[in-house]
Design a protein around this motif. Sequence first.
Motif, short mmCIF file in Angstrom:
data_model
loop_
_atom_site.label_atom_id
_atom_site.label_comp_id
_atom_site.label_asym_id
_atom_site.label_seq_id
_atom_site.Cartn_x
_atom_site.Cartn_y
_atom_site.Cartn_z
N GLU A 195 0.83 -1.21 0.00
CA GLU A 195 0.00 0.00 0.00
C GLU A 195 0.86 1.25 0.00
O GLU A 195 0.56 2.23 -0.70
CB GLU A 195 -0.96 -0.02 1.18
CG GLU A 195 -2.05 -1.08 1.05
CD GLU A 195 -2.87 -1.26 2.32
OE1 GLU A 195 -2.60 -0.58 3.33
OE2 GLU A 195 -3.79 -2.11 2.28
N GLN A 241 2.39 1.80 -3.44
CA GLN A 241 1.41 2.39 -4.35
C GLN A 241 1.26 3.89 -4.07
O GLN A 241 1.16 4.70 -5.01
CB GLN A 241 0.07 1.67 -4.24
CG GLN A 241 0.10 0.22 -4.68
CD GLN A 241 0.71 0.04 -6.07
OE1 GLN A 241 0.37 0.73 -7.02
NE2 GLN A 241 1.65 -0.89 -6.18
N SER A 280 2.18 7.00 -6.51
CA SER A 280 1.20 8.07 -6.79
C SER A 280 1.82 9.44 -6.59
O SER A 280 1.71 10.33 -7.44
CB SER A 280 -0.02 7.91 -5.88
OG SER A 280 -0.72 6.73 -6.16
N MET A 293 -1.29 2.87 -10.47
CA MET A 293 -2.57 3.58 -10.53
C MET A 293 -2.50 4.79 -9.61
O MET A 293 -2.81 4.70 -8.43
CB MET A 293 -3.71 2.65 -10.10
CG MET A 293 -3.92 1.49 -11.05
SD MET A 293 -5.31 0.45 -10.59
CE MET A 293 -6.65 1.61 -10.62
N ASN A 324 -5.37 5.73 -7.38
CA ASN A 324 -6.47 4.86 -7.83
C ASN A 324 -7.41 5.55 -8.82
O ASN A 324 -8.59 5.21 -8.91
CB ASN A 324 -7.28 4.32 -6.64
CG ASN A 324 -6.49 3.32 -5.84
OD1 ASN A 324 -5.76 2.51 -6.40
ND2 ASN A 324 -6.62 3.38 -4.53
#
Length: 192
Positions: free
Chosen positions: A48, A51, A55, A123, A126
Amino acid sequence: MQASITNSPTRYGWVAIILHWLIGIIFIGQFALGFVMVRLTSQRTAFELIQLHKSFGFLLLGLIILRIGWRVGNAAPALPASTGALERRTAPLAHLALYVFQLALPLSGWALVSVSMLEIPSMPFNLFVMPNLPLGLSDTAENFWAALHWYLAYAGIALVVLHALAALRHHFWLRDNVLTRMITPSSAPDME
């Protein structure tokens, strides 16, 4: 004189100030996040955070490009008259180095995820899938980009520390306006 969006001959405008501090906060935060995420024992939490790191890396890349574009179109305020000749020559080089590292770090991270054999999509927040760079998948390339990203991160944070120390030197020792003009574009009197 009112606060300005663009730079003046003696002060930075709001756009440069906001981009400077936003990029600085994200850059330092990315270093801290990267430092923590690779040391976690929980794979889920690490995933997490990776990610999130990706980002903010893409956000940082966009902001850096915007900052450089803004800088090209808006000349930086002149250094105070009391600034020595050596510093007048090295300050632009130090700023160039900061821009290069701030570009190279997210690009090397993007290259790293692009060549990863894990093929985990990026992503940003997201919202959408960020396409990979057109690089071939390989363990060797992944190791190269991971090492480069690591070295760039430590060199980049060292540059940020030197940049901050130079600003503090100007403010507390030289007592000029170099730091204050990056805090507010107001018409407060400049100290030379």
